[in-house]
Design a protein around this motif. Sequence first.
Motif, short mmCIF file in Angstrom:
data_model
loop_
_atom_site.label_atom_id
_atom_site.label_comp_id
_atom_site.label_asym_id
_atom_site.label_seq_id
_atom_site.Cartn_x
_atom_site.Cartn_y
_atom_site.Cartn_z
N UNK A 201 -3.29 -1.88 0.95
CA UNK A 201 -3.93 -1.22 2.09
C UNK A 201 -3.01 -1.31 3.31
N UNK A 202 -2.23 -2.36 3.32
CA UNK A 202 -1.39 -2.67 4.47
C UNK A 202 -0.02 -3.06 3.92
N UNK A 203 1.02 -2.49 4.46
CA UNK A 203 2.35 -2.71 3.89
C UNK A 203 3.16 -3.76 4.65
N UNK A 204 2.71 -4.21 5.80
CA UNK A 204 3.46 -5.19 6.58
C UNK A 204 3.53 -6.51 5.80
N UNK A 205 4.74 -6.96 5.45
CA UNK A 205 4.85 -8.17 4.61
C UNK A 205 4.33 -9.44 5.28
#
Length: 128
Positions: free
Chosen positions: A92-96
């Motif tokens: 849903x969210x790609x920020x590592x």
Amino acid sequence: MKLLLDTHVFLWLLFAPEKVTTKVKLIYKDQKNVVFLSLISIWEIQIKSQLGKLYLDVDLEKIIDDNINKGFIKLLPIRLAHILSLKELPFHHKDPFDRLLIAQSIQENLTIVTADSYFTDYDAKTLW
């Protein structure tokens, strides 16, 4: 309550408290709650500072030491289980950095304090 501060919330509490909800401020100040700051957040702040995307007028090490010594935060290390549990998280969210914070909160049963609406798409407890 055991809380995990999202990176922006930690910075806002220190440098822009007007951006933090009253509810969060009250819970943060309540000595009965345990407030964690992940090493992930410190890593993120350091990287953004070095890249010129974030300016701190105080040394990061001093900020962290002061907050630990005053009993405001406890550091949350990055464990192998946190990293391996990323395979279970949908994208849903790609920020590592955020994904690892979410994994930590789930693994450690912590409530994430965040203004980021993406966090609610996961099976993590959130507070704002």
